[in-house]
Design a protein around this motif. Structure first.
Motif, mmCIF file in Angstrom:
data_model
loop_
_atom_site.group_PDB
_atom_site.id
_atom_site.type_symbol
_atom_site.label_atom_id
_atom_site.label_comp_id
_atom_site.label_asym_id
_atom_site.label_seq_id
_atom_site.Cartn_x
_atom_site.Cartn_y
_atom_site.Cartn_z
ATOM 1 N N ALA A 155 0.817 -1.214 0.000
ATOM 2 C CA ALA A 155 0.000 0.000 0.000
ATOM 3 C C ALA A 155 0.849 1.260 0.000
ATOM 4 C CB ALA A 155 -0.947 0.001 1.202
ATOM 5 N N ALA A 156 2.146 1.120 0.313
ATOM 6 C CA ALA A 156 3.057 2.256 0.180
ATOM 7 C C ALA A 156 3.267 2.557 -1.301
ATOM 8 C CB ALA A 156 4.385 1.949 0.870
ATOM 9 N N ASP A 157 3.740 3.762 -1.570
ATOM 10 C CA ASP A 157 3.997 4.136 -2.959
ATOM 11 C C ASP A 157 5.300 3.547 -3.478
ATOM 12 O OD1 ASP A 157 1.710 6.087 -3.299
ATOM 13 O OD2 ASP A 157 2.737 6.982 -1.577
ATOM 14 N N PHE A 158 6.243 3.311 -2.563
ATOM 15 C CA PHE A 158 7.537 2.738 -2.923
ATOM 16 C C PHE A 158 7.971 1.758 -1.842
ATOM 17 C CE2 PHE A 158 7.340 7.220 -4.206
ATOM 18 C CZ PHE A 158 7.448 7.105 -5.581
ATOM 19 N N ARG A 159 8.718 0.724 -2.254
ATOM 20 C CA ARG A 159 9.243 -0.267 -1.313
ATOM 21 C C ARG A 159 10.739 -0.420 -1.542
ATOM 22 N NH1 ARG A 159 4.704 -0.495 -2.620
ATOM 23 N NH2 ARG A 159 5.330 -0.813 -4.798
ATOM 24 N N ILE A 160 11.512 -0.106 -0.514
ATOM 25 C CA ILE A 160 12.962 -0.294 -0.554
ATOM 26 C C ILE A 160 13.270 -1.497 0.332
ATOM 27 C CG2 ILE A 160 15.219 0.759 -0.294
ATOM 28 C CD1 ILE A 160 13.370 2.288 -2.181
ATOM 29 N N ALA A 161 13.870 -2.535 -0.242
ATOM 30 C CA ALA A 161 14.081 -3.781 0.485
ATOM 31 C C ALA A 161 15.554 -4.014 0.771
ATOM 32 C CB ALA A 161 13.529 -4.961 -0.312
ATOM 33 N N ALA A 162 15.831 -4.615 1.925
ATOM 34 C CA ALA A 162 17.174 -5.099 2.225
ATOM 35 C C ALA A 162 17.438 -6.360 1.410
ATOM 36 C CB ALA A 162 17.298 -5.398 3.720
ATOM 37 N N PRO A 163 18.696 -6.657 1.122
ATOM 38 C CA PRO A 163 18.996 -7.871 0.347
ATOM 39 C C PRO A 163 18.465 -9.146 0.979
ATOM 40 C CG PRO A 163 20.924 -6.442 0.453
ATOM 41 C CD PRO A 163 19.911 -5.859 1.389
ATOM 42 N N ASP A 164 18.318 -9.153 2.332
ATOM 43 C CA ASP A 164 17.862 -10.372 3.011
ATOM 44 C C ASP A 164 16.350 -10.439 3.168
ATOM 45 O OD1 ASP A 164 17.372 -8.429 4.939
ATOM 46 O OD2 ASP A 164 18.201 -9.592 6.596
ATOM 47 N N ALA A 165 15.632 -9.477 2.626
ATOM 48 C CA ALA A 165 14.173 -9.460 2.796
ATOM 49 C C ALA A 165 13.527 -10.638 2.081
ATOM 50 C CB ALA A 165 13.600 -8.147 2.282
#
Length: 247
Positions: free
Chosen positions: A123-133
């Motif tokens: 539902a966020a406009d952007f998703r920044i993920a960690a490499p381990d996500a």
């Protein structure tokens, strides 16, 4: 906010942190209600230029804490009823309230991002993920479907085949795969630092234009969200009733 949702304002940003680390930020009914309250609180601060949503501890969120939520079946029924003026129930509004804000919402994701936690991130406009996500539409593992606005957000982000594959299998996918199919905007060693950098880049633009762009795309991208929410509830009710009868 409540015990497990932290909200703070700093540098024209709102930081929303899921704070139940011992349970990988498993979502309780109280947390869902508090997320709705937090979104309302953010909307009242006109100086805010971005929202960053994250999780404390080892994970963003492992999803709905089913054991905790099912201790009060009457509360589940009450929260499942839609708000006529918005077309969402509490489960859906806890996620979609962030889409309604005029400012960009960025999810900084690490560790587990499953089920309801994934729907919040989507539902966020952007998703920044960690490499381990790790990501999973986990509901199928419990005999359910995503019903916290996930169908609306998935339909905007990825193809129907990938959405069905994730939903029907409940398989976990890593950050690289999530980015390839469109679940994730970007991958960063420090998702929070990357989210703050993105917030600064957007804040350099006219806030009225940013708000207009968000509203324009939200209103014109694929199926109207309200119809998706009604379809979610209609599909989920018989599944929930069957589980209740079996128990």
């Amino acid at each position: 906010m409540g015990e497990h949702i932290d909200l703070r304002f700093e540098n024209a940003r709102a930081y929303v942190t899921l704070n139940r680390p011992a349970k990988h930020n498993g979502l309780t009914l109280e947390m869902l209600r508090d997320l709705v309250t937090a979104a309302d609180a953010v909307s009242g601060h006109k100086e805010i230029r971005a929202v960053i949503v994250t999780g404390n501890g080892p994970s963003f969120s492992s999803g709905l804490d089913i054991a905790a939520a099912t201790r009060d079946p009457i509360a589940i029924v009450r929260e499942f009823l839609p708000r006529p003026w918005r077309g969402t129930n509490t489960f859906q509004e806890a996620c979609w309230a962030w889409r309604r804000l005029d400012v960009p919402v960025i999810a900084a994701v690490h560790g587990r991002c499953f089920g309801g936690g994934l729907q919040l991130a989507l539902a966020a406009d952007f998703r920044i993920a960690a490499p381990d996500a790790e990501f999973s539409v986990m509901e199928a593992a419990h005999g359910l479907i995503p019903d916290m606005s996930g169908t609306a957000s998935l339909s905007q982000l990825i193809g129907i085949d990938q959405a069905l594959l994730l939903t029907m299998t409940a398989e976990r996918v890593d950050a690289d795969h999530a980015r390839r199919i469109g679940l994730v905007t970007d991958i960063a060693d420090s998702p929070m630092a990357a989210a703050e950098s993105l917030a600064d880049r957007i804040a350099a633009r006219d806030p009225r234009a940013v708000a207009a762009a968000k509203r324009l795309f939200d209103r014109s991208w694929h199926r109207p969200a309200r119809g998706s929410f009604a379809a979610e509830r209609a599909a989920q009710i018989p599944l929930l009733l069957r589980k209740a009868i079996i128990r």
